[in-house]
Design an enzyme around this catalytic site. Structure first.
Site, PDB file in Angstrom:
ATOM      1  N   GLY A  46     -52.700  63.682  39.494  1.00 12.05           N
ATOM      2  CA  GLY A  46     -52.295  62.541  40.304  1.00 12.05           C
ATOM      3  C   GLY A  46     -51.820  63.013  41.662  1.00 12.05           C
ATOM      4  O   GLY A  46     -51.401  64.168  41.814  1.00 12.05           O
ATOM      5  N   GLN A  51     -47.486  62.613  49.552  1.00 16.99           N
ATOM      6  CA  GLN A  51     -47.605  64.045  49.268  1.00 16.99           C
ATOM      7  C   GLN A  51     -48.567  64.746  50.227  1.00 16.99           C
ATOM      8  O   GLN A  51     -48.573  65.973  50.301  1.00 16.99           O
ATOM      9  CB  GLN A  51     -48.095  64.264  47.833  1.00 16.99           C
ATOM     10  CG  GLN A  51     -47.053  63.924  46.783  1.00 16.99           C
ATOM     11  CD  GLN A  51     -47.560  64.286  45.409  1.00 16.99           C
ATOM     12  OE1 GLN A  51     -48.304  63.524  44.803  1.00 16.99           O
ATOM     13  NE2 GLN A  51     -47.183  65.458  44.908  1.00 16.99           N
ATOM     14  N   CYS A  90     -45.279  68.759  39.126  1.00 11.55           N
ATOM     15  CA  CYS A  90     -45.599  68.002  40.328  1.00 11.55           C
ATOM     16  C   CYS A  90     -46.184  68.960  41.359  1.00 11.55           C
ATOM     17  O   CYS A  90     -45.661  70.052  41.559  1.00 11.55           O
ATOM     18  CB  CYS A  90     -44.326  67.357  40.884  1.00 11.55           C
ATOM     19  SG  CYS A  90     -44.610  66.451  42.415  1.00 11.55           S
ATOM     20  N   LEU A  91     -47.263  68.550  42.010  1.00 11.07           N
ATOM     21  CA  LEU A  91     -47.900  69.410  43.012  1.00 11.07           C
ATOM     22  C   LEU A  91     -46.968  69.708  44.181  1.00 11.07           C
ATOM     23  O   LEU A  91     -47.176  70.685  44.893  1.00 11.07           O
ATOM     24  CB  LEU A  91     -49.195  68.760  43.518  1.00 11.07           C
ATOM     25  CG  LEU A  91     -50.303  68.613  42.472  1.00 11.07           C
ATOM     26  CD1 LEU A  91     -51.483  67.841  43.061  1.00 11.07           C
ATOM     27  CD2 LEU A  91     -50.753  69.970  41.948  1.00 11.07           C
ATOM     28  N   HIS A 132     -45.099  58.525  37.326  1.00 12.79           N
ATOM     29  CA  HIS A 132     -44.828  59.630  38.249  1.00 12.79           C
ATOM     30  C   HIS A 132     -45.319  59.287  39.666  1.00 12.79           C
ATOM     31  O   HIS A 132     -44.597  59.506  40.645  1.00 12.79           O
ATOM     32  CB  HIS A 132     -45.531  60.893  37.716  1.00 12.79           C
ATOM     33  CG  HIS A 132     -45.329  62.124  38.520  1.00 12.79           C
ATOM     34  ND1 HIS A 132     -44.590  63.208  38.075  1.00 12.79           N
ATOM     35  CD2 HIS A 132     -45.773  62.471  39.757  1.00 12.79           C
ATOM     36  CE1 HIS A 132     -44.591  64.146  39.012  1.00 12.79           C
ATOM     37  NE2 HIS A 132     -45.305  63.730  40.044  1.00 12.79           N
ATOM     38  N   GLU A 133     -46.525  58.722  39.761  1.00 13.78           N
ATOM     39  CA  GLU A 133     -47.088  58.436  41.080  1.00 13.78           C
ATOM     40  C   GLU A 133     -46.376  57.256  41.766  1.00 13.78           C
ATOM     41  O   GLU A 133     -46.110  57.309  42.972  1.00 13.78           O
ATOM     42  CB  GLU A 133     -48.598  58.181  41.000  1.00 13.78           C
ATOM     43  CG  GLU A 133     -49.410  59.357  40.473  1.00 13.78           C
ATOM     44  CD  GLU A 133     -49.026  60.701  41.069  1.00 13.78           C
ATOM     45  OE1 GLU A 133     -48.753  60.781  42.272  1.00 13.78           O
ATOM     46  OE2 GLU A 133     -48.993  61.682  40.312  1.00 13.78           O
ATOM     47  N   HIS A 136     -43.235  58.492  43.253  1.00 17.79           N
ATOM     48  CA  HIS A 136     -43.465  59.160  44.544  1.00 17.79           C
ATOM     49  C   HIS A 136     -43.469  58.139  45.686  1.00 17.79           C
ATOM     50  O   HIS A 136     -42.888  58.363  46.741  1.00 17.79           O
ATOM     51  CB  HIS A 136     -44.826  59.850  44.567  1.00 17.79           C
ATOM     52  CG  HIS A 136     -44.814  61.278  44.105  1.00 17.79           C
ATOM     53  ND1 HIS A 136     -44.036  62.248  44.688  1.00 17.79           N
ATOM     54  CD2 HIS A 136     -45.500  61.918  43.123  1.00 17.79           C
ATOM     55  CE1 HIS A 136     -44.241  63.410  44.088  1.00 17.79           C
ATOM     56  NE2 HIS A 136     -45.126  63.242  43.126  1.00 17.79           N
TER      57      HIS A 136
HETATM   58 NI    NI Z   1     -45.853  64.633  41.797  1.00 18.46          NI
END
Ligand code: NI
Length: 166
Positions: A46, A51, A90-91, A132-133, A136
């Site tokens: 995701g 991000q 998380c990226l 999660h998204e 963000h």
């Molecule tokens: Ni994330």
């Protein structure tokens, strides 16, 4: 298409609430293509627009259910239920994972790239990636879900790493 640089913990754009999209134009379509490419290249399941430094209410995900990459524009969580602990990463905080408790099931209403209302719902990875998204897009990060004492220690660690103290 292009792979975009992913913003990491400490970048203020990750903590800003994103702005809703009012017109799905070529810029939005192009951004979404790049976000999908960036998500797969990372690799991740995701990615939210903030991000990659764009503070708009857009996210992409692939819940690894064989349906490929999907887009959420202006997503809202309309239902959650249950509880589920999942080893979540998380990226924007690379190579770190924490056992995070969230509702198991989530239902999200959003727009697709054609401006049609779509609904995504599920538990397991789907429920997790949806929450999660959307978090963000509200300026949230997974570490916000940790118990207070753990969160404090993790924040200290991450800040020290960012300052190059380790
Ligand atoms: Ni994330």
């Amino acid at each position: 298409m292009a792979i975009l640089p992913i913003r990491t913990f400490g970048d203020p754009v990750l903590r800003m609430k994103t702005k809703p999209v009012d017109e799905i134009d070529d810029a939005v379509r192009s951004l979404v293509k790049d976000m999908i490419e960036t998500m797969y290249a990372a690799p991740g399941v995701g990615l939210a627009a903030n991000q990659v430094g764009v503070s708009r209410r857009i996210a992409v995900f692939d819940a690894q259910d064989g349906l490929g990459a999907r887009v959420m524009i202006n997503p809202e969580i309309v239902e959650t239920s249950g509880q589920f602990v999942y080893d979540e990463g998380c990226l924007s905080i690379p190579n770190r994972y924490w056992e995070i408790e969230r509702p198991a099931f989530a239902r999200v209403v959003a727009l697709d790239l054609d401006g049609n209302e779509v609904e995504y719902a599920g538990d397991g990875l789907m429920g997790r990636v949806l929450q999660h998204e959307v978090a963000h897009l509200e300026g949230g990060l997974l570490i916000d879900e940790l118990p207070k004492r753990v969160r404090k220690a993790v924040l200290r660690e991450l800040r020290d790493e960012n300052l190059g103290l380790k």
